[in-house]
Design a protein around this motif. Structure first.
Motif: not given
Length: 55
Positions: A13-15, A17-19, A21-22
């Motif tokens: 899944s799109f975590g 933390g990645q969200f 960062f984006v």
């Protein structure tokens, strides 16, 4: 024994933390673009008071 992932399982899944960062990357790029527009980066050489161009 329990297995954590199967061969045909769902993609990761799109975590959060990645969200984040984006989002931070998008804000930085937006601010960079605004600074370039404010400083007239795309206009080329600066026009001096005597009409010449250059730095």
């Amino acid at each position: 024994m329990k297995t954590t992932a199967s061969a045909g399982g769902e993609p990761p899944s799109f975590g959060i933390g990645q969200f984040l960062f984006v989002v931070v990357l998008a804000v930085i790029l937006f601010l960079l673009g605004q600074g370039m527009v404010r400083h007239r980066f795309h206009e080329g050489g600066r026009v001096h008071r005597n009409g010449s161009t250059g730095q």
